[in-house]
Design an enzyme around this catalytic site. Structure first.
Site, PDB file in Angstrom:
ATOM      1  N   GLN A   1      -8.799 -28.939 116.320  1.00 51.83           N
ATOM      2  CA  GLN A   1      -7.654 -28.444 117.095  1.00 51.83           C
ATOM      3  C   GLN A   1      -8.019 -28.370 118.571  1.00 51.83           C
ATOM      4  O   GLN A   1      -7.252 -28.772 119.443  1.00 51.83           O
ATOM      5  CB  GLN A   1      -7.240 -27.064 116.601  1.00 51.83           C
ATOM      6  CG  GLN A   1      -6.681 -27.086 115.185  1.00 51.83           C
ATOM      7  CD  GLN A   1      -6.380 -25.697 114.656  1.00 51.83           C
ATOM      8  OE1 GLN A   1      -6.611 -24.695 115.324  1.00 51.83           O
ATOM      9  NE2 GLN A   1      -5.876 -25.634 113.436  1.00 51.83           N
TER      10      GLN A   1
ATOM     11  N   ASP B   1     -11.064 -26.428 105.268  1.00 52.56           N
ATOM     12  CA  ASP B   1      -9.961 -25.731 104.595  1.00 52.56           C
ATOM     13  C   ASP B   1     -10.162 -25.622 103.081  1.00 52.56           C
ATOM     14  O   ASP B   1      -9.299 -25.107 102.380  1.00 52.56           O
ATOM     15  CB  ASP B   1      -8.639 -26.451 104.877  1.00 52.56           C
ATOM     16  CG  ASP B   1      -8.240 -26.327 106.342  1.00 52.56           C
ATOM     17  OD1 ASP B   1      -8.635 -25.342 106.988  1.00 52.56           O
ATOM     18  OD2 ASP B   1      -7.538 -27.223 106.847  1.00 52.56           O
TER      19      ASP B   1
HETATM   20  C1  S3P Z   1      -6.848 -28.903 111.747  1.00 53.72           C
HETATM   21  C2  S3P Z   1      -8.114 -28.490 112.086  1.00 53.72           C
HETATM   22  C3  S3P Z   1      -8.835 -27.398 111.415  1.00 53.72           C
HETATM   23  C4  S3P Z   1      -8.169 -26.999 110.096  1.00 53.72           C
HETATM   24  C5  S3P Z   1      -6.679 -26.938 110.204  1.00 53.72           C
HETATM   25  C6  S3P Z   1      -6.118 -28.289 110.631  1.00 53.72           C
HETATM   26  C7  S3P Z   1      -6.229 -30.002 112.496  1.00 53.72           C
HETATM   27  O1  S3P Z   1      -8.858 -26.276 112.271  1.00 53.72           O
HETATM   28  O2  S3P Z   1      -8.664 -25.762 109.651  1.00 53.72           O
HETATM   29  O3  S3P Z   1      -6.096 -26.570 108.983  1.00 53.72           O
HETATM   30  O4  S3P Z   1      -5.221 -30.569 112.045  1.00 53.72           O
HETATM   31  O5  S3P Z   1      -6.744 -30.343 113.581  1.00 53.72           O
HETATM   32  P1  S3P Z   1     -10.021 -26.111 113.383  1.00 53.72           P
HETATM   33  O6  S3P Z   1      -9.898 -27.215 114.321  1.00 53.72           O
HETATM   34  O7  S3P Z   1      -9.763 -24.784 114.051  1.00 53.72           O
HETATM   35  O8  S3P Z   1     -11.307 -26.099 112.614  1.00 53.72           O
END
Ligand code: S3P
Length: 456
Positions: A188, A339
């Protein structure tokens, strides 16, 4: 059980409805199903479609609450988003840096991904927008995205205590490209910086110490951006994006979400006599840490008809009931299964021997504190579990007594993991609220029932 009205305090989405559910020992699980489209790709397809001039057609979009929130945000920012049929959506975008100032706060409900990615995209536009979410999202840290975006010229005009939502963000008039090394492994965070970097002149570089899911990079390339990815260090990557591209519309086909497939998959592994096929599951290596770990535990997961669909590796997964054994899960695997630790915890409780999952600090800042919640979910159902530092340790006994009430803390994945656990436990497992399953896996309970699960 039936839906009830709640008096929950604070911002809560999903109609203020609490939906308890119980899972009872049942099965075997049989059948062939396709779980909904990948959530990560669905968010990105809407956002990149909105930053592209012309029409982007999306097939297989996840129509869960989280993604619907992102589609509404794109509309509020000036894109046209239309549903042409089940899973078929069309986006007419405004071009890079072309977002219009939204008239009202953007409400992302439960979705950290939608919120953080759009924060990044807005940071590169000369507009001000307010971001908000439900009680769970309001409790999650946003400082991690604001730090690099402020270096790029955006400004948090107001933010709640501890760097939390609601947040009013003023995007940069002249965004500055940066070289950024994220302090945590987070797709993210990486994606927020890359989306802001789209609007900056010159090269935005993200250097990840641990490679995370690469859907943003792949989709940027798919839409014609100039982006290169090189290995960096033993587990890392250096990503270089040339700013101010003219993105060209390109159709997106969304594969089935491996993080959703994880639930029927683990259910089949622990319910004696089960054999199921999960169609078209994405097998992108940045997402398949769970499958690798389960295979190390002795799981019978076969990949049938491996192919490429919409630029992603996919396969049909044949899963059969398997005797599992405990294993060590190394910390560097965390980004590829971040996840999935909840449902791995369930598989580990049904295994024989100890499973130690290392380096799970990031689990504490998900939709809930998933490290604590996974331990609580297992413990209340009689499993033997410990937390040591950032490690989760499950002493598997081959069976789970059950009989507990699991508190889901507005977290869809706790709800689904607990229900899966109850399908093979001695006594039923009760779940306080399954409403949030709608954020990522609409139709979960019905799909499981069709294969032979007793959920009522
Ligand atoms: C996601 C990244 C992950 C994941 C989330 C989806 C994404 O989070 O837990 O459900 O689509 O980039 P983080 O980037 O905070 O690890």
């Amino acid at each position: 059980m039936w839906p009830m009205r709640t008096r929950h305090q604070g911002a809560r989405s999903l109609d203020q409805t609490v939906t308890p559910l119980a899972a009872r020992r049942s099965g075997p699980l049989k059948g062939r199903v396709r779980v909904p489209g990948d959530k990560s790709i669905s968010h990105r397809a809407l956002i990149l479609g909105a930053l592209t001039i012309g029409e982007t057609a999306i097939t297989g979009l996840l129509e869960g609450e989280d993604v619907i929130r992102t589609s509404r945000a794109m509309q509020a920012l000036g894109a046209t988003v239309e549903r042409a049929g089940a899973g078929n959506w069309r986006v007419n975008g405004v071009g890079v840096a072309g977002f219009a100032e939204p008239a009202a706060p953007l409400d992302f409900g439960n979705s950290g991904t939608g919120c953080r990615l759009v924060i990044g995209a807005v940071a590169g536009c000369p507009i001000t927008a307010t971001f908000d979410g439900d009680f769970s999202l309001r409790s999650r840290p946003q400082r991690r995205v604001l730090d690099p975006l402020e270096r790029m010229g955006a400004r948090a005009e107001s933010v709640a205590e501890g760097g939390r939502l609601p947040l009013r963000l003023k995007g940069a008039r002249d965004p500055i490209p940066i070289v950024y090394q994220p302090p945590v492994a987070s797709a993210q965070l990486k994606s927020a910086v890359l989306l802001a970097g789209l609007a900056a002149p010159g090269e935005t570089v993200v250097i990840e110490a641990e490679a995370t899911r690469d859907h943003t990079e792949r989709m940027l390339r798919h839409f014609g951006a100039d982006i290169s990815v090189e290995p960096d260090g033993p587990h890392g990557r250096r990503i270089t994006l040339k700013g101010q591209p003219e993105l060209a519309p390109a159709p997106v086909i969304v594969p089935a979400d491996p993080s959703s497939a994880a639930f029927p998959l683990v259910a089949a592994l622990i319910m004696p006599g089960s054999e199921i096929i999960l169609d078209g599951v994405m097998t992108n290596a940045s997402r398949t840490g769970l499958f690798l770990t389960l295979r190390e535990m002795g799981a019978d997961i076969e990949e049938l008809d491996r192919r490429i669909e919409g630029g992603e590796d996919v396969a049909d997964l044949r899963v059969r009931f398997s005797g599992l054994k405990g294993v060590e899960v190394p910390p560097e695997r965390a980004p590829s299964m971040i996840d999935e630790y909840l449902v791995l915890g369930v598989a580990a409780a049904y295994a024989h021997g100890t499973t130690r999952m290392r380096g799970l600090k990031e689990l504490r800042v998900k939709e809930s504190d998933r490290l604590a919640a996974t331990a609580a979910m297992l413990r209340v159902n009689g499993a033997d579990v410990e937390i040591k530092g950032d490690d989760l340790i499950v002493h598997g006994k081959g069976n789970v007594p059950g009989g507990g009430l699991v508190v889901t803390h507005m977290d869809h994945r706790i709800a689904m993991s607990a229900l899966v656990m109850g399908l093979a436990s001695d006594k039923p497992v009760q779940v306080d609220d399954t409403a949030f399953i709608q954020t990522s896996f609409p139709g979960f309970a019905d799909m499981m029932r069709r294969m032979g699960a007793d959920l009522s």
